[in-house]
Design an enzyme around this catalytic site. Structure first.
Site, PDB file in Angstrom:
ATOM      1  N   VAL A  17      22.286 -20.593  35.007  1.00 19.00           N
ATOM      2  CA  VAL A  17      20.514 -20.760  35.519  1.00 19.00           C
ATOM      3  C   VAL A  17      20.504 -21.642  36.174  1.00 19.00           C
ATOM      4  O   VAL A  17      19.080 -21.129  37.427  1.00 19.00           O
ATOM      5  CB  VAL A  17      19.493 -20.429  34.265  1.00 19.00           C
ATOM      6  CG1 VAL A  17      17.877 -20.249  34.553  1.00 19.00           C
ATOM      7  CG2 VAL A  17      20.102 -19.110  33.393  1.00 19.00           C
ATOM      8  N   ALA A  46      18.226 -32.956  37.361  1.00 21.12           N
ATOM      9  CA  ALA A  46      18.686 -33.707  35.958  1.00 21.12           C
ATOM     10  C   ALA A  46      20.636 -32.789  35.314  1.00 21.12           C
ATOM     11  O   ALA A  46      20.428 -32.178  34.724  1.00 21.12           O
ATOM     12  CB  ALA A  46      18.139 -34.693  34.882  1.00 21.12           C
ATOM     13  N   LYS A 107      14.762 -20.939  23.855  1.00 15.87           N
ATOM     14  CA  LYS A 107      14.118 -20.082  22.664  1.00 15.87           C
ATOM     15  C   LYS A 107      14.320 -20.858  21.817  1.00 15.87           C
ATOM     16  O   LYS A 107      13.408 -21.405  20.837  1.00 15.87           O
ATOM     17  CB  LYS A 107      14.575 -19.125  23.318  1.00 15.87           C
ATOM     18  CG  LYS A 107      16.157 -19.270  22.764  1.00 15.87           C
ATOM     19  CD  LYS A 107      16.672 -17.648  22.746  1.00 15.87           C
ATOM     20  CE  LYS A 107      18.380 -17.981  22.870  1.00 15.87           C
ATOM     21  NZ  LYS A 107      18.752 -18.844  24.549  1.00 15.87           N
ATOM     22  N   GLU A 131       8.628 -17.776  29.954  1.00 17.81           N
ATOM     23  CA  GLU A 131       8.420 -16.531  30.194  1.00 17.81           C
ATOM     24  C   GLU A 131      10.487 -15.865  30.210  1.00 17.81           C
ATOM     25  O   GLU A 131      10.981 -14.721  29.692  1.00 17.81           O
ATOM     26  CB  GLU A 131       8.082 -15.784  31.775  1.00 17.81           C
ATOM     27  CG  GLU A 131       8.676 -14.175  32.028  1.00 17.81           C
ATOM     28  CD  GLU A 131       7.464 -13.468  31.219  1.00 17.81           C
ATOM     29  OE1 GLU A 131       8.250 -12.550  29.793  1.00 17.81           O
ATOM     30  OE2 GLU A 131       6.426 -13.200  30.694  1.00 17.81           O
ATOM     31  N   VAL A 134      12.795 -15.273  26.199  1.00 17.79           N
ATOM     32  CA  VAL A 134      12.604 -14.098  25.759  1.00 17.79           C
ATOM     33  C   VAL A 134      12.934 -13.214  26.765  1.00 17.79           C
ATOM     34  O   VAL A 134      12.077 -12.539  27.751  1.00 17.79           O
ATOM     35  CB  VAL A 134      11.747 -14.101  24.810  1.00 17.79           C
ATOM     36  CG1 VAL A 134      11.745 -12.443  24.102  1.00 17.79           C
ATOM     37  CG2 VAL A 134      11.615 -14.956  23.096  1.00 17.79           C
ATOM     38  N   GLY A 136      15.387 -12.712  29.022  1.00 14.32           N
ATOM     39  CA  GLY A 136      15.095 -12.926  30.941  1.00 14.32           C
ATOM     40  C   GLY A 136      14.667 -12.227  31.385  1.00 14.32           C
ATOM     41  O   GLY A 136      13.100 -13.240  31.692  1.00 14.32           O
ATOM     42  N   ILE A 138      12.752  -9.793  32.028  1.00 12.04           N
ATOM     43  CA  ILE A 138      11.330  -9.209  31.236  1.00 12.04           C
ATOM     44  C   ILE A 138      10.058  -9.220  31.295  1.00 12.04           C
ATOM     45  O   ILE A 138      10.355 -10.100  30.600  1.00 12.04           O
ATOM     46  CB  ILE A 138      11.974  -7.826  30.194  1.00 12.04           C
ATOM     47  CG1 ILE A 138      13.370  -7.268  30.099  1.00 12.04           C
ATOM     48  CG2 ILE A 138      11.248  -6.779  29.635  1.00 12.04           C
ATOM     49  CD1 ILE A 138      13.891  -6.507  29.417  1.00 12.04           C
ATOM     50  N   LYS A 207      14.587 -15.822  19.062  1.00 12.71           N
ATOM     51  CA  LYS A 207      13.240 -14.603  20.226  1.00 12.71           C
ATOM     52  C   LYS A 207      11.843 -14.408  19.266  1.00 12.71           C
ATOM     53  O   LYS A 207      11.666 -13.320  19.672  1.00 12.71           O
ATOM     54  CB  LYS A 207      14.073 -13.707  21.082  1.00 12.71           C
ATOM     55  CG  LYS A 207      14.958 -14.120  22.136  1.00 12.71           C
ATOM     56  CD  LYS A 207      15.853 -13.796  22.152  1.00 12.71           C
ATOM     57  CE  LYS A 207      17.312 -14.478  23.412  1.00 12.71           C
ATOM     58  NZ  LYS A 207      18.204 -13.674  24.131  1.00 12.71           N
ATOM     59  N   GLY A 305      21.718 -13.298  32.665  1.00 10.09           N
ATOM     60  CA  GLY A 305      22.202 -13.807  33.704  1.00 10.09           C
ATOM     61  C   GLY A 305      21.452 -14.376  34.269  1.00 10.09           C
ATOM     62  O   GLY A 305      20.607 -15.303  34.278  1.00 10.09           O
TER      63      GLY A 305
END
Length: 433
Positions: A17, A46, A107, A131, A134, A136, A138, A207, A305
């Protein structure tokens, strides 16, 4: 006019990510400037291992001193995508007390100690956005945190772990065993080498705690979530569910009880095939909200993802940056309701009970009587010959109950296990609807 100084951004973590977040910030700098009104300047990343190659990113950006990076003078925004509770908590708090707004996808930290982060952000007047923590890509945090604050949410139900949904979907469509599909998920990259957090429901539980906190304006922690994984789900369970008109999903469920308490749980659940959640396939996530006035709302999309999660992170980055430019701040913690958690034994649900019994007269009556003693009403019973035993020497019962309290159902099952007519191995599963 003198051009406005850019907003300085620090990034903690550069995995799947984090690397995508960094790439998008650098490649789309002009686009973000147009949206924010100020340029976003990535000033440091970092990482734990400086020697690891990271193609496409300037090596001068990297540091292994995360503590110094978040305390660097003039940093406006800190993005945390490291994961884990520590050192993430200490670094986020240091960033907040240094005056930076924080965007996190963590999370576990939010579910265990979100209140500490909220309090620090409120004290210093900075933003805390999450955001990406939880589901991804959505957009579900913002609707609960902002769009639905004028309504009363009564329930949040969701498929919030893509790994388990992939496994259960494959078991449903192909008839494969749990172990077979888990191995396939690991080969395809949908499951980690150690899949415990996913298949035991721990990821979904974190979540669920966050969703319940937002939906019901109360502090809900990970320890408040009743959690059960999918390792005990068998192809026979999947087949029986299908024959009864259900699909098995790992469902996170947060509900408002009539007494004002809230129940939060993650369980393998038989969902009616007609329900929108039953049709969520593969590694997708979906969250279904029931509210007093808006009614029923459904949000669905990729739940994990690099690119989908980075999209959610950068949405928060733009929002926090805009607030910075305007000298404003977004919503903080809303925990005014302080609702209690429903005792687990008191949580209502319908249930599916599967058990093997001796095929003799009076057995079903004795089972029904045991349920009745604990106020558990039977809705339907399905009986078939027990596999592997001669006709007439054993039967398998599939029982659907009406709504009953968890404690009453478990007490009835404990009594059933002591009956001489009942063979070992009583299976339980919650039923939605």
């Amino acid at each position: 006019m003198t051009p406005a100084k850019p907003l300085k951004v620090a990034l903690l973590g550069c995995g799947v990510v984090g690397s995508e977040v960094a790439r998008l910030l650098l490649d789309n700098a002009d686009e973000f400037q147009a949206r924010v009104g100020r340029r976003l300047e990535l000033v440091g990343i970092a990482v734990r291992n400086l020697a690891k190659p990271r193609p496409g990113l300037d090596a001068a950006l990297f540091t292994d001193d995360a503590a110094a990076l978040v305390r660097r003078p003039g940093v406006d925004l800190v993005i945390e995508v490291m994961g884990g509770v520590e050192p993430a908590r200490s670094l986020i708090l240091a960033a907040i007390y240094n005056g930076a707004s924080v965007i996190t996808a963590n999370k576990q930290l939010l579910a265990q100690d979100g209140a500490t982060l909220y309090t620090a952000a409120a004290q210093t007047g900075v933003d805390l956005y999450f955001e990406a923590a939880v589901a991804g890509a959505i957009p579900i945090i913002r609707p609960l945190r902002e769009s639905l604050v004028g309504d009363e949410v009564t329930a949040v139900k969701g498929i919030v772990n893509g790994t388990t949904n992939f496994i259960l979907d494959k078991m449903t469509t192909e008839g494969s065993s749990f172990d077979e599909v888990l191995a396939e998920a690991q080969r395809l990259g949908f499951a980690e080498e150690d899949p415990t957090a996913d298949v035991e429901g721990l990821d979904a539980a974190a979540k669920a705690a966050i969703l319940a906190s937002l939906a019901f304006h109360s502090r809900v922690k990970l320890d408040d979530v009743d959690c059960e994984g999918i390792t005990g789900v068998t192809p026979a369970d999947v087949a029986t569910a299908s024959e009864l008109g259900y699909v098995i999903k790992l469902l996170a469920r947060c509900s408002l009880a009539p007494d004002g308490s809230i129940s939060v749980g993650v369980h393998p659940t038989m969902v009616p095939a007609s329900h929108p959640l039953a049709n969520v396939s593969g590694a997708f996530n979906a969250v279904y909200i029931e509210s007093r006035h808006a009614g029923q709302l459904m949000f669905m999309g990729p739940g994990a993802g690099g690119s989908p999660t980075a999209s959610a992170v950068l949405g928060d980055v733009v929002t926090a940056a805009r607030n910075r430019v305007r000298g404003a701040s977004g919503p903080g913690e809303s925990s005014y309701s302080a609702r209690p958690i429903t005792p687990r034994a008191m949580v209502p649900s319908r249930f599916y009970v599967s058990l093997s019994v001796e095929d003799e007269p009076g057995v079903l009556a004795r089972i029904a009587a045991a349920f009745a003693r604990y106020q558990v009403s039977i809705q339907a019973v399905r009986q078939e010959s027990e596999p592997g035993r001669p006709e007439g020497q054993g039967a398998k019962l599939a029982i659907l109950t009406h709504v009953a309290r968890v404690g009453d159902l478990r007490a009835a099952v404990e009594e059933l296990q002591a009956l001489p007519d009942v063979r070992s191995g009583i299976a339980l599963m919650r039923v939605e609807g």
